[in-house]
Design a protein around this motif. Structure first.
Motif, PDB file in Angstrom:
ATOM      1  N   ARG A  73       0.863  -1.190   0.000  1.00  0.00           N
ATOM      2  CA  ARG A  73       0.000   0.000   0.000  1.00  0.00           C
ATOM      3  C   ARG A  73       0.895   1.235   0.000  1.00  0.00           C
ATOM      4  NH1 ARG A  73      -2.689   0.973   4.415  1.00  0.00           N
ATOM      5  NH2 ARG A  73      -4.004   2.429   3.339  1.00  0.00           N
ATOM      6  N   PHE A 108      -4.557  -1.369 -13.135  1.00  0.00           N
ATOM      7  CA  PHE A 108      -5.784  -0.650 -13.498  1.00  0.00           C
ATOM      8  C   PHE A 108      -5.706   0.714 -12.845  1.00  0.00           C
ATOM      9  CE2 PHE A 108     -10.181   0.741 -13.006  1.00  0.00           C
ATOM     10  CZ  PHE A 108     -10.638   0.590 -14.313  1.00  0.00           C
ATOM     11  N   ALA A 109      -5.745   1.763 -13.648  1.00  0.00           N
ATOM     12  CA  ALA A 109      -5.533   3.116 -13.143  1.00  0.00           C
ATOM     13  C   ALA A 109      -6.781   3.965 -13.310  1.00  0.00           C
ATOM     14  CB  ALA A 109      -4.369   3.771 -13.884  1.00  0.00           C
ATOM     15  N   VAL A 110      -7.029   4.774 -12.290  1.00  0.00           N
ATOM     16  CA  VAL A 110      -8.111   5.751 -12.352  1.00  0.00           C
ATOM     17  C   VAL A 110      -7.501   7.095 -11.971  1.00  0.00           C
ATOM     18  CG1 VAL A 110     -10.360   6.412 -11.474  1.00  0.00           C
ATOM     19  CG2 VAL A 110      -9.786   4.005 -11.661  1.00  0.00           C
ATOM     20  N   ALA A 117      -4.006  10.203  -9.133  1.00  0.00           N
ATOM     21  CA  ALA A 117      -4.088   8.880  -9.758  1.00  0.00           C
ATOM     22  C   ALA A 117      -4.193   7.818  -8.676  1.00  0.00           C
ATOM     23  CB  ALA A 117      -2.845   8.611 -10.616  1.00  0.00           C
ATOM     24  N   ASN A 118      -5.083   6.878  -8.871  1.00  0.00           N
ATOM     25  CA  ASN A 118      -5.240   5.737  -7.964  1.00  0.00           C
ATOM     26  C   ASN A 118      -5.095   4.474  -8.791  1.00  0.00           C
ATOM     27  OD1 ASN A 118      -5.868   7.335  -5.649  1.00  0.00           O
ATOM     28  ND2 ASN A 118      -7.915   7.650  -6.481  1.00  0.00           N
ATOM     29  N   VAL A 119      -4.069   3.703  -8.499  1.00  0.00           N
ATOM     30  CA  VAL A 119      -3.743   2.558  -9.352  1.00  0.00           C
ATOM     31  C   VAL A 119      -3.683   1.276  -8.520  1.00  0.00           C
ATOM     32  CG1 VAL A 119      -2.143   1.681 -11.095  1.00  0.00           C
ATOM     33  CG2 VAL A 119      -2.279   4.153 -10.672  1.00  0.00           C
ATOM     34  N   ILE A 120      -4.288   0.223  -9.040  1.00  0.00           N
ATOM     35  CA  ILE A 120      -4.140  -1.107  -8.444  1.00  0.00           C
ATOM     36  C   ILE A 120      -3.225  -1.912  -9.357  1.00  0.00           C
ATOM     37  CG2 ILE A 120      -5.314  -3.265  -7.854  1.00  0.00           C
ATOM     38  CD1 ILE A 120      -7.733  -1.629  -7.012  1.00  0.00           C
ATOM     39  N   VAL A 121      -2.165  -2.476  -8.780  1.00  0.00           N
ATOM     40  CA  VAL A 121      -1.211  -3.238  -9.587  1.00  0.00           C
ATOM     41  C   VAL A 121      -1.171  -4.687  -9.105  1.00  0.00           C
ATOM     42  CG1 VAL A 121       0.243  -1.213  -9.972  1.00  0.00           C
ATOM     43  CG2 VAL A 121       0.791  -2.759  -8.085  1.00  0.00           C
ATOM     44  N   LYS A 122      -0.766  -5.546 -10.001  1.00  0.00           N
ATOM     45  CA  LYS A 122      -0.524  -6.951  -9.641  1.00  0.00           C
ATOM     46  C   LYS A 122       0.880  -7.298 -10.117  1.00  0.00           C
ATOM     47  CE  LYS A 122      -3.277 -10.199  -8.469  1.00  0.00           C
ATOM     48  NZ  LYS A 122      -3.731 -10.407  -7.106  1.00  0.00           N
ATOM     49  N   SER A 128      -0.253  -8.100  -4.640  1.00  0.00           N
ATOM     50  CA  SER A 128      -1.116  -6.996  -5.075  1.00  0.00           C
ATOM     51  C   SER A 128      -0.575  -5.691  -4.524  1.00  0.00           C
ATOM     52  CB  SER A 128      -2.529  -7.180  -4.537  1.00  0.00           C
ATOM     53  OG  SER A 128      -3.113  -8.325  -5.076  1.00  0.00           O
ATOM     54  N   SER A 130      -1.438  -1.131  -4.171  1.00  0.00           N
ATOM     55  CA  SER A 130      -2.139   0.099  -4.540  1.00  0.00           C
ATOM     56  C   SER A 130      -1.132   1.230  -4.551  1.00  0.00           C
ATOM     57  CB  SER A 130      -3.274   0.404  -3.557  1.00  0.00           C
ATOM     58  OG  SER A 130      -2.784   0.566  -2.251  1.00  0.00           O
ATOM     59  N   GLU A 132      -1.265   5.321  -4.691  1.00  0.00           N
ATOM     60  CA  GLU A 132      -2.161   6.470  -4.581  1.00  0.00           C
ATOM     61  C   GLU A 132      -1.322   7.729  -4.692  1.00  0.00           C
ATOM     62  OE1 GLU A 132      -3.567   5.922  -0.630  1.00  0.00           O
ATOM     63  OE2 GLU A 132      -4.246   3.881  -0.993  1.00  0.00           O
ATOM     64  N   GLN A 238      -7.970  -2.717 -17.855  1.00  0.00           N
ATOM     65  CA  GLN A 238      -6.786  -3.189 -17.157  1.00  0.00           C
ATOM     66  C   GLN A 238      -5.665  -3.365 -18.178  1.00  0.00           C
ATOM     67  OE1 GLN A 238      -7.125  -7.063 -15.350  1.00  0.00           O
ATOM     68  NE2 GLN A 238      -5.766  -6.512 -13.687  1.00  0.00           N
TER      69      GLN A 238
END
Lengths: 266, 366
Positions: A73, A108-110, A117-122, A128, A130, A132, A238
């Motif tokens: 995180r 996946f970025a928003v 920008a808020n991004v979830i990565v794998k 996993s 995040s 931010e 994604q």
């Protein structure tokens, strides 16, 4: 910084020598290292990788102080006049891979314009994460960040429990107001933390040019990941950096995230 | 105003212990009875010497206590519909735990039951009565940071399943046994089901509804659970606000059967923090901090001792006011519906690996 680097190199009897050069405008990091000797190569610096807190977080992961890492995180908020959103993402994506121990496999970025920008990565190893980022702190404010690693056995973080902002070593409360100091390097005493990181990262490259070559490759990769994040935000899909996303099945979906929001998809 | 005669059902919810304090201490309530889900829970309740009769059969309780006016629905999620049907039939007002149901057909039946019976149905989302959130909302309303661009929020806790086992059973928590995604041995019903608060707060703070969500689960930090314990959510609100939410069980716990001192392994067992970036600045908010700290009994382990719990007063005040004065609670079934829709969309996204649109609910009708 060049003088400090030269002094450090001399003190440690390094054969290689180099000088800092300003990076191009809008580059991911403010400076590159130009080697004076050999084939006069230029190296992109990843100065956070020599920052003490990240060195220790890396050790905590590598030494299995934490076992079974699940989730990263990461958060970074800066003033708009210091680092750009892309620069923050570049650094935080690198830290994901560096501390997470694997490449980013998908994201996946928003975003909200060039401001947040808020991004979830794998990661390729299944971890996993995040990321931010925002650049909406007022000019002059100190950056706020947090890097937390959550694992089956324990949590590691560069922030104290029950606090929201970075702490300092010394707080001076005087008639001139409040001033904070955090010195982490006695050999480079007097330099600002960011300058210390630049000098130490350049010293790492001078000490072992293989590091510089690795960082150059990583630099190219990080540019692709940042671009992938922008593309993910733009398309509402994604993304897998380095893979051919445009031909994926995701593109066949009728609905695209964001198309219904006010203003539509950028 | 007469105190509201209230009973507590099932006694299996994670907030049960808090309600024991509230029902005894709040002068606006008169706690008349309780009904336990099992004999073991009844014995545990009676060992607390609360001075309130406890039953094992709800019908028996209602028969012996016709004076009951309202109930606290402190049961597993899969028990809610049957209990709400019974309450509606009896005209009993309901203070419900945070997830009425994840089944939207059941949810809509509850809306009909409440509308037709005329009972008050308030959902326990206590963050609405938290003084830090009051301040945060005021700062936003006053334009301190201008238009909101991005919200990052955590609702992270320890895992309660060792004390409240139903929270780890997919059928009891989510209502059905649905795999998280193809090839994953886990099922819906874990940490996400426990943490609706941030989904609710972002709607409250922005005044907007969800547009879409993307969600991904991490590797469980408790591999023995058959539900998810680590997940992340990002997406956009309809007003363009980007968000990232962490509703995980990311704080490790001692596996106590009865929660009490020494429950936490990580010093801070629960956190609701928000970072809100706006056009004119940033707000960083810890809804439960700062606190006091100790490393004393029982484990000599550094521990955060919480100092913030007065949100329960405002919540009960509102519930009693709504019952006595015929008002609609802020957090009613219709308001809460899109929060549940968004949480369901997270599960769909985990399954599909893609962002999922959140159905717009009927908030406009309220």
């Amino acid at each position: 910084m060049n003088e400090a680097l030269e002094k450090l190199a001399g003190k440690n009897w390094l054969k290689n020598r180099g000088v800092f050069a300003a990076a191009e405008t809008g580059a991911a990091v403010g400076a590159v290292l130009k080697m004076k000797t050999g084939n006069r190569e230029t190296f992109n610096l990843l100065p956070w990788r020599v920052e003490r807190r990240f060195t220790e977080l890396k050790n905590i992961v590598v030494n299995n102080t934490l076992e079974g890492v699940s989730t990263l995180r990461f958060c970074a908020i800066s003033p708009a006049n210091s680092l750009s959103l892309d620069q923050l993402l570049y650094r935080e994506f690198d830290l994901c891979e560096y501390l997470g121990g694997a490449e980013i496999k998908s994201l996946f970025a928003v975003c909200n314009g060039r401001k947040a920008a808020n991004v979830i990565v794998k990661l390729a190893n299944g971890v996993s994460g995040s990321v931010e980022c925002s650049v909406m702190l007022p000019p002059g404010a100190e950056e706020i960040d947090r890097h937390e690693i959550i694992a089956r056995r324990g949590v590691a973080s560069d922030r104290a429990v029950d606090t929201q902002i970075p702490q300092s070593s010394i707080y001076a409360f005087t008639g001139k107001g409040e001033k904070r100091f955090t010195d982490t390097d006695s050999e480079l005493f007097g330099f600002a933390p960011q300058a210390v990181n630049f000098v130490r990262s350049a010293f790492a490259v001078l000490s072992d040019p293989k590091t510089g070559k690795t960082w150059n490759r990583q630099h190219e990769r990080l540019l692709k990941i940042v671009a992938a994040a922008k593309e993910s935000d733009k398309t509402g899909k994604q993304f897998s950096p380095g893979l051919n996303n445009r031909k994926s099945k995701i593109g066949n979906r009728k609905w695209v995230a964001g198309e219904a929001r006010l203003g539509g998809t950028r | 105003m007469k105190p509201l005669k209230i009973a507590m059902l099932s006694l299996t919810h994670g907030h049960t212990r808090k309600y024991y304090q509230i029902l005894k201490a709040n002068p606006k309530l008169e706690w008349v009875a309780a009904c336990a889900e099992t004999k073991e829970i009844k014995e545990l309740f009676e060992s607390g010497k609360h001075g309130v009769p406890c039953y094992l059969d709800e019908q028996e309780m209602y028969k012996k206590h016709p004076e009951i006016e309202a109930v606290v629905l402190a049961s597993a999620n899969n028990r809610h519909l049957a209990q709400v049907r019974d309450c509606a039939k009896r005209g009993l007002h309901v203070l419900s735990m945070k997830i009425p149901t994840f089944d939207m057909v059941e949810y809509d039946e509850m809306i009909c039951l409440v509308r037709e019976s005329g009972i008050v149905f308030q959902i326990e989302l206590e963050m609405h009565y938290n003084p830090v959130v009051y301040r945060l909302k005021k700062l936003i309303a006053d334009g301190t940071i201008g238009k909101i661009l991005s919200v990052q929020a955590t609702n992270i806790t320890l895992c309660p399943v060792w004390a409240f086992p139903w929270q780890g059973v997919p059928e009891k928590s989510y209502g059905k046994r649905i795999p998280l995604r193809k090839g994953d041995a886990r099922f819906r019903g874990g940490a996400l089901c426990d943490h609706p608060h941030v989904f609710d707060l972002i709607r409250w703070l922005t005044g907007s509804d969800f547009d879409f969500v993307f969600s991904d689960v991490g590797k469980n930090i408790r591999p023995e659970l058959e539900v998810e314990d680590m997940l992340l959510v990002n997406g956009k609100m309809r007003d363009g606000t980007a968000f990232l939410l962490d509703p995980s069980w990311s704080r490790m716990e001692e596996r106590l059967k009865v929660p009490g001192p020494g429950w936490e392994v990580f010093p801070k067992r629960m956190e609701v923090n928000l970072i809100i970036s706006g056009e004119k600045g940033v707000l960083a908010c810890d809804c439960f901090g700062p606190n006091v700290y100790h490393n004393g009994a029982p484990n000599d382990r550094y521990t955060v001792q919480y100092t913030y719990f007065d949100e329960w007063i405002g919540m009960v005040d509102e519930f009693v006011d709504c019952v006595r004065n015929g008002k609609q609670p802020k957090i009613n079934l219709k308001w809460h519906r899109q929060t549940i829709e968004a949480m369901n969309a997270c599960y769909r996204s985990i399954s599909s690996g893609k962002p999922e649109r959140v159905a717009l609910n009927c908030t406009e009708e309220q």
